[in-house]
Design an enzyme around this catalytic site. Structure first.
Site, mmCIF file in Angstrom:
data_model
loop_
_atom_site.group_PDB
_atom_site.id
_atom_site.type_symbol
_atom_site.label_atom_id
_atom_site.label_comp_id
_atom_site.label_asym_id
_atom_site.label_seq_id
_atom_site.Cartn_x
_atom_site.Cartn_y
_atom_site.Cartn_z
ATOM 1 C CG HIS A 128 -1.656 -1.053 1.634
ATOM 2 N ND1 HIS A 128 -2.999 -1.068 1.398
ATOM 3 C CD2 HIS A 128 -1.368 -2.236 2.221
ATOM 4 C CE1 HIS A 128 -3.520 -2.206 1.831
ATOM 5 N NE2 HIS A 128 -2.547 -2.944 2.337
ATOM 6 C CE1 TYR A 129 -1.844 6.210 -2.560
ATOM 7 C CE2 TYR A 129 -0.450 5.505 -4.376
ATOM 8 C CZ TYR A 129 -1.608 6.104 -3.909
ATOM 9 O OH TYR A 129 -2.520 6.607 -4.795
ATOM 10 C CB THR A 130 0.349 6.237 4.034
ATOM 11 O OG1 THR A 130 1.320 7.216 3.603
ATOM 12 C CG2 THR A 130 1.067 5.052 4.655
ATOM 13 C CD GLU A 183 -1.166 1.464 4.361
ATOM 14 O OE1 GLU A 183 -0.683 2.266 3.534
ATOM 15 O OE2 GLU A 183 -2.374 1.174 4.411
ATOM 16 C CG HIS A 212 -5.291 -1.750 -0.958
ATOM 17 N ND1 HIS A 212 -5.577 -0.664 -0.189
ATOM 18 C CD2 HIS A 212 -6.296 -2.634 -0.738
ATOM 19 C CE1 HIS A 212 -6.708 -0.884 0.471
ATOM 20 N NE2 HIS A 212 -7.167 -2.073 0.151
ATOM 21 C CG ASP A 237 -3.230 1.725 -1.869
ATOM 22 O OD1 ASP A 237 -4.400 1.536 -2.213
ATOM 23 O OD2 ASP A 237 -2.735 1.235 -0.834
HETATM 24 ZN ZN LIG Z 1 -4.132 0.549 0.634
#
Ligand SMILES: [Zn+2]
Length: 275
Positions: free
Chosen positions: A49-51, A118, A165, A175
């Site tokens: 993921h990225y936040t 993340e 994700h 993401d």
């Molecule tokens: Zn995510």
């Protein structure tokens, strides 16, 4: 007197620890001296993921909000004793709330069966020409690689089960986006990547952008793991799943258009990992 003292200790030790392999759980004992052959790991997937927030806000959201992840990789990871530091927010044996409603390889609720990482990154900004995506830092990716390789090794996660994700929730999520270096990681043994010769063979001389049969792409993506309609139509759900696939494997064009190169990459991946 001395013998009594010895008996006393024997009774105390027997009471406290039981037989080897028996764990005292207070009101009862659990005996694990015989275990079953029929078992495997609960963890099958690794989700990236990225936040979409800075370091401070990412940490706040993932610790105080209704979302979490097992690991957080900061924008410039701290170095301690010469080693980069990954922040662990949830123990791996616990469920973290990172995937939400999600599907992969016929399974739902991927939180139950995954570890989530993340990565601090702002995501994208909307501009006149469309979305501009923020790059990841080299030292972030280095730490992601170390972390991912360790998790993959410990749980025996297969390459095609290392996912974005957006792969497992293409209708809701972008993401970690098209700038996440999947190819670079695959070269280091992390996640899936198609073989160039196989892609060329499936392309069979067609131009990359040539229209391709939607049904064939839908079938290949479904087989690979995506939740995608199999109706032969380039409808909204289909285009979003194709776009998620392109973000992962063909980041130069993520329009969601069913073209020949997308079909060839999908066929090459299915052949390599799902046949
Ligand atoms: Zn995510």
């Amino acid at each position: 007197m001395r013998r009594l003292f010895v008996y006393f200790w024997i009774i105390i030790l027997a009471g406290c620890c039981g037989k080897p392999g028996q764990i005292d759980r207070g009101a009862y004992l659990a005996d694990s001296t015989v275990s079953s052959n029929s078992q495997d790991e609960r963890i099958r997937f690794l989700v990236m993921h990225y936040t979409a927030a800075d370091d401070q806000e990412s940490l706040r959201l993932l610790t105080e909000g209704q979302v979490s992840a097992h690991y957080l990789v900061h924008s410039s990871p701290e170095i301690n004793r010469g080693k980069p530091v990954a922040r662990q927010l949830v123990a791996e044996e616990k469920r973290a709330w990172h995937a939400g409603e999600s599907h992969w390889q016929g399974r739902n609720n991927i939180n139950d069966t995954s570890v989530g990482i993340e990565i601090v990154n702002l995501g994208f900004r909307e501009e006149a020409g469309g979305k501009t995506w923020y790059p990841f830092n080299e030292d972030q990716i280095e730490l992601v690689a170390l972390l991912a390789r360790d998790i993959i090794h410990r749980y025996g996660i297969s390459p095609a089960n290392v996912v974005a994700h957006s792969d497992i929730a293409p209708l809701r999520k972008n993401d970690p986006g098209p700038r996440f270096p999947w190819r670079q990681l695959a070269l280091r043994g992390i996640g899936a990547w198609p073989d160039r010769e196989s892609v060329e063979r499936h392309l069979a001389g067609r131009a990359h952008g040539e229209p391709a049969p939607v049904a064939k792409i839908q079938q290949a993506l479904a087989r690979y793991g995506y939740s995608i309609p199999e109706n032969g139509l380039a409808d909204d759900k289909t285009r979003r799943a194709i776009s998620a696939f392109q973000m992962h494997f063909r980041p130069e064009d993520i329009s969601g258009t069913p073209d020949a190169q997308t079909e060839a990459i999908a066929m090459a991946l299915v052949e390599k990992y799902r046949s």
